[in-house]
Design a protein around this motif. Structure first.
Motif, PDB file in Angstrom:
ATOM      1  N   PHE A  28      31.213  30.593   4.081  1.00  0.00           N
ATOM      2  CA  PHE A  28      31.382  29.485   5.009  1.00  0.00           C
ATOM      3  C   PHE A  28      30.207  28.516   4.840  1.00  0.00           C
ATOM      4  N   ALA A  29      30.337  27.319   5.412  1.00  0.00           N
ATOM      5  CA  ALA A  29      29.247  26.339   5.364  1.00  0.00           C
ATOM      6  C   ALA A  29      29.304  25.458   6.601  1.00  0.00           C
ATOM      7  N   VAL A  30      28.124  25.122   7.130  1.00  0.00           N
ATOM      8  CA  VAL A  30      28.034  24.227   8.286  1.00  0.00           C
ATOM      9  C   VAL A  30      26.891  23.243   8.074  1.00  0.00           C
ATOM     10  N   GLY A  31      26.937  22.153   8.837  1.00  0.00           N
ATOM     11  CA  GLY A  31      25.847  21.185   8.831  1.00  0.00           C
ATOM     12  C   GLY A  31      25.950  20.150   7.734  1.00  0.00           C
ATOM     13  N   ASP A  32      24.812  19.522   7.441  1.00  0.00           N
ATOM     14  CA  ASP A  32      24.776  18.402   6.504  1.00  0.00           C
ATOM     15  C   ASP A  32      25.263  18.768   5.108  1.00  0.00           C
TER      16      ASP A  32
ATOM     17  N   VAL B   5      33.121  21.734   0.297  1.00  0.00           N
ATOM     18  CA  VAL B   5      34.414  21.443   0.911  1.00  0.00           C
ATOM     19  C   VAL B   5      34.832  22.628   1.773  1.00  0.00           C
ATOM     20  N   VAL B   6      35.070  22.370   3.050  1.00  0.00           N
ATOM     21  CA  VAL B   6      35.441  23.419   3.998  1.00  0.00           C
ATOM     22  C   VAL B   6      36.659  22.990   4.799  1.00  0.00           C
ATOM     23  N   ASP B   7      37.305  23.972   5.450  1.00  0.00           N
ATOM     24  CA  ASP B   7      38.416  23.643   6.340  1.00  0.00           C
ATOM     25  C   ASP B   7      37.876  23.426   7.752  1.00  0.00           C
ATOM     26  N   ARG B   8      38.764  23.297   8.714  1.00  0.00           N
ATOM     27  CA  ARG B   8      38.344  22.982  10.075  1.00  0.00           C
ATOM     28  C   ARG B   8      37.537  24.106  10.721  1.00  0.00           C
TER      29      ARG B   8
ATOM     30  N   THR C   8      27.836  20.099   4.305  1.00  0.00           N
ATOM     31  CA  THR C   8      29.281  19.866   4.191  1.00  0.00           C
ATOM     32  C   THR C   8      29.630  18.382   4.146  1.00  0.00           C
ATOM     33  N   GLY C   9      28.671  17.519   4.476  1.00  0.00           N
ATOM     34  CA  GLY C   9      28.916  16.086   4.413  1.00  0.00           C
ATOM     35  C   GLY C   9      29.926  15.580   5.414  1.00  0.00           C
ATOM     36  N   ARG C  10      30.126  16.289   6.516  1.00  0.00           N
ATOM     37  CA  ARG C  10      31.090  15.813   7.517  1.00  0.00           C
ATOM     38  C   ARG C  10      30.424  14.758   8.408  1.00  0.00           C
ATOM     39  N   ILE C  11      29.693  15.162   9.407  1.00  0.00           N
ATOM     40  CA  ILE C  11      28.875  14.236  10.202  1.00  0.00           C
ATOM     41  C   ILE C  11      27.458  14.791  10.186  1.00  0.00           C
ATOM     42  N   ASN C  12      26.541  14.048   9.589  1.00  0.00           N
ATOM     43  CA  ASN C  12      25.183  14.550   9.392  1.00  0.00           C
ATOM     44  C   ASN C  12      24.303  14.300  10.612  1.00  0.00           C
ATOM     45  N   LEU C  13      24.553  15.060  11.649  1.00  0.00           N
ATOM     46  CA  LEU C  13      23.779  14.974  12.883  1.00  0.00           C
ATOM     47  C   LEU C  13      23.447  16.382  13.349  1.00  0.00           C
ATOM     48  N   THR C  14      22.247  16.566  13.852  1.00  0.00           N
ATOM     49  CA  THR C  14      21.806  17.891  14.294  1.00  0.00           C
ATOM     50  C   THR C  14      22.733  18.525  15.331  1.00  0.00           C
ATOM     51  N   PRO C  15      23.129  17.813  16.389  1.00  0.00           N
ATOM     52  CA  PRO C  15      24.005  18.452  17.376  1.00  0.00           C
ATOM     53  C   PRO C  15      25.342  18.886  16.775  1.00  0.00           C
TER      54      PRO C  15
ATOM     55  N   ASP D 282       0.826  -1.206   0.000  1.00  0.00           N
ATOM     56  CA  ASP D 282       0.000   0.000   0.000  1.00  0.00           C
ATOM     57  C   ASP D 282       0.862   1.258   0.000  1.00  0.00           C
ATOM     58  N   LEU D 283       2.079   1.126   0.499  1.00  0.00           N
ATOM     59  CA  LEU D 283       2.997   2.261   0.564  1.00  0.00           C
ATOM     60  C   LEU D 283       4.416   1.772   0.339  1.00  0.00           C
ATOM     61  N   VAL D 284       5.182   2.528  -0.452  1.00  0.00           N
ATOM     62  CA  VAL D 284       6.605   2.251  -0.644  1.00  0.00           C
ATOM     63  C   VAL D 284       7.371   3.485  -0.185  1.00  0.00           C
ATOM     64  N   LEU D 285       8.196   3.304   0.812  1.00  0.00           N
ATOM     65  CA  LEU D 285       9.003   4.392   1.358  1.00  0.00           C
ATOM     66  C   LEU D 285      10.451   4.231   0.911  1.00  0.00           C
ATOM     67  N   TYR D 286      10.980   5.226   0.235  1.00  0.00           N
ATOM     68  CA  TYR D 286      12.395   5.231  -0.124  1.00  0.00           C
ATOM     69  C   TYR D 286      13.171   6.029   0.908  1.00  0.00           C
ATOM     70  N   ALA D 287      14.086   5.354   1.582  1.00  0.00           N
ATOM     71  CA  ALA D 287      14.985   5.994   2.541  1.00  0.00           C
ATOM     72  C   ALA D 287      16.399   5.552   2.186  1.00  0.00           C
ATOM     73  N   THR D 288      16.816   5.973   1.001  1.00  0.00           N
ATOM     74  CA  THR D 288      18.090   5.521   0.438  1.00  0.00           C
ATOM     75  C   THR D 288      19.168   6.590   0.530  1.00  0.00           C
ATOM     76  N   GLY D 289      19.084   7.388   1.570  1.00  0.00           N
ATOM     77  CA  GLY D 289      20.125   8.381   1.806  1.00  0.00           C
ATOM     78  C   GLY D 289      19.701   9.786   1.435  1.00  0.00           C
ATOM     79  N   ARG D 290      20.537  10.725   1.816  1.00  0.00           N
ATOM     80  CA  ARG D 290      20.315  12.133   1.530  1.00  0.00           C
ATOM     81  C   ARG D 290      21.546  12.705   0.845  1.00  0.00           C
ATOM     82  N   ARG D 291      21.349  13.753   0.089  1.00  0.00           N
ATOM     83  CA  ARG D 291      22.442  14.412  -0.616  1.00  0.00           C
ATOM     84  C   ARG D 291      22.538  15.859  -0.135  1.00  0.00           C
ATOM     85  N   PRO D 292      23.751  16.410  -0.101  1.00  0.00           N
ATOM     86  CA  PRO D 292      23.884  17.822   0.279  1.00  0.00           C
ATOM     87  C   PRO D 292      23.050  18.713  -0.635  1.00  0.00           C
TER      88      PRO D 292
END
Length: 452
Positions: free
Chosen positions: A299-303, A286-289, A305-312, A255-265
């Motif tokens: 500048f860029a922060v968060g998902d 691509v960013v530095d430290r 940048t593809g570093r660690i994709n977690l809210t905190p 009845d439902l097909v859910l695609y959860a095959t990842g996210r892209r920046p």
């Protein structure tokens, strides 16, 4: 040069909001922020928060069943999806309002529009209005990814899962990451017959092998039909549902097909590459430290940048950016030893190295135990808990901790503090147990299960 803003933030999610609030509220910067959708971003509107509330909702059937074993006379419960969804949407509205109030109180000017980057110091809103800024911060997060297969338009993504008109009776979840596995457990807990396809050999790739195997076994025991090494070739709309034709030759209807095959920046169409901002293979910035791109003012922060994709992590990156650029305190967030939790049933919490990664790095000892927890054992359920420590043979430091158990997310947060401080196995051994608890096993495992 005179600028309209000291900082212009593109993206109203966790990282962008924190950076804007700190820059304006604590350091007095003039800040503009543009968000094309709802304030709060993926986590608040279509991720962590609504998902966790659905996790809570899906756990009640097992709790009702256990209650009977503890002497409670519980009548047959039923679940009202419409009532839950209405309450959920109201809560998301409240949280979005809180985000807006926080920004406004800090002095941030909110633009409810899509924004793109024109040059190193100029952004353009969808209306055509342009603003100049001394610094530009990209915090546009990620977007869902659905493979280009025939019939893909018949599938939904995690974005739509919180707003379904009704719960399906039969659902296919495609993907093996934490989002797919969490939704498989949520739907199963709400009474949906769930099948999960994952093209890899085992779900939850990237986590400790023993821990993810423990989760997979528990999910199967709870009735989720997991098919590893399987993918969808095409989807077909039928008179009674959606037919999924799989790579293993099977055909099934749902009845439902859910695609959860990842996210892209979420960088497409922002105009970054033309300015010289480097993008990675998946489109990540691509960013530095210090979260600075190849263009010094951007500048860029968060998902994104593809570093660690977690809210905190996004929040800490955003705060570090504001401290660095506007507070005169160069701050780089340390991405080592970031704890995480997967809200499957049972939950999995992890911090540090997996057994596989650690043994590739140095000689280790593994301390591991699996047991039936008191609460559900009394109720007659076969659930098993896993506690696991990875220890360096050279300096005895605990390199990793992995927990599969109810409330594992709560447990791993506390273990992460000790491991972050450099605790050794002997430090764990010297810590007196709290009895009777599941967590006491972390300080009572005396002999290694194996060495590697």
């Amino acid at each position: 040069m005179t600028f309209d803003y000291d900082l212009f933030v593109i993206g109203g999610g966790s990282g962008g909001v924190r950076a804007a609030r700190v820059a304006a509220g604590e350091y007095g910067a003039t800040v503009g922020l543009a968000e094309e959708s709802r304030m709060g971003g993926t986590c608040v509107i279509r991720g962590c928060v609504p998902k966790k509330l659905m996790v809570f909702a899906s756990g009640f059937p097992a709790a009702f069943e256990d209650a009977r074993s503890y002497g409670w006379n519980v009548s047959a419960p039923s679940f009202d999806w419409t009532a839950f969804r209405t309450r959920l949407e109201s809560e998301l509205d409240r949280l979005e309002g809180a985000y807006r109030t926080t920004l406004t109180n800090a002095g941030v000017t909110i633009h409810d529009a899509r924004a793109t980057v024109v040059d190193a110091h100029r952004v353009r809103l969808a209306s055509g209005q342009e603003y100049t800024a001394k610094h530009i911060l990209i915090a546009t997060g990620g977007r869902v990814f659905v493979p280009d297969i025939p019939g893909a338009e018949h599938a939904v993504t995690s974005n739509e899962m919180f707003h379904l008109d009704h719960l399906p009776k039969r659902a296919l979840v495609v993907g093996g990451g934490y989002i797919a596995s969490e939704f498989a457990c949520i739907l199963n807990g709400l009474g949906v017959k769930v099948c999960q396809f994952y093209r890899g050999a085992q779900i939850l790739r990237g986590f400790d092998d023993e821990a993810r195997g423990h989760v997979a076994n528990a999910m199967r025991a709870d009735g989720i039909d997991i098919h590893c090494g399987t993918d969808v070739m095409r989807l077909e709309k039928t008179g009674s549902g959606i037919r999924a034709v799989a790579t293993d030759g099977t055909e099934s209807e749902f009845d439902l097909v859910l695609y959860a095959t990842g996210r892209r920046p979420n960088t497409e169409g922002l105009g970054l590459e033309a300015l010289g901002v480097a993008l990675g293979r998946q489109g990540q910035i691509v960013v530095d430290r210090f979260s600075q791109t190849a263009v010094p003012s951007i500048f860029a922060v968060g998902d994104v940048t593809g570093r660690i994709n977690l809210t905190p992590v996004a929040i800490r990156e955003g705060h570090a950016f504001a401290d660095t650029v506007f507070g005169g305190k160069p701050t780089a967030f340390d991405h080592d030893l970031v704890a995480s939790a997967v809200f499957t049933q049972p939950e999995m919490g992890s911090v540090g190295l997996s057994e596989e990664a650690a043994r590739d790095q140095e000689p280790i000892e593994v301390y591991s135990t699996a047991f039936r927890p008191m609460k559900t054992a009394f109720a007659g359920r076969p659930d098993r808990v896993l506690m696991k420590l990875i220890v360096s043979q050279a300096n005895r430091k605990v390199l990793g901790c992995h927990i599969v158990a109810p409330e594992a997310g709560e447990l791993i947060q506390l273990a992460a503090i000790a491991i972050r401080m450099g605790a050794t196995k002997e430090d764990f051994d010297r810590t007196c147990a709290v009895h009777p608890t599941m967590a006491e096993e972390l300080v009572t495992m005396r002999k290694p299960t194996r060495s590697a």
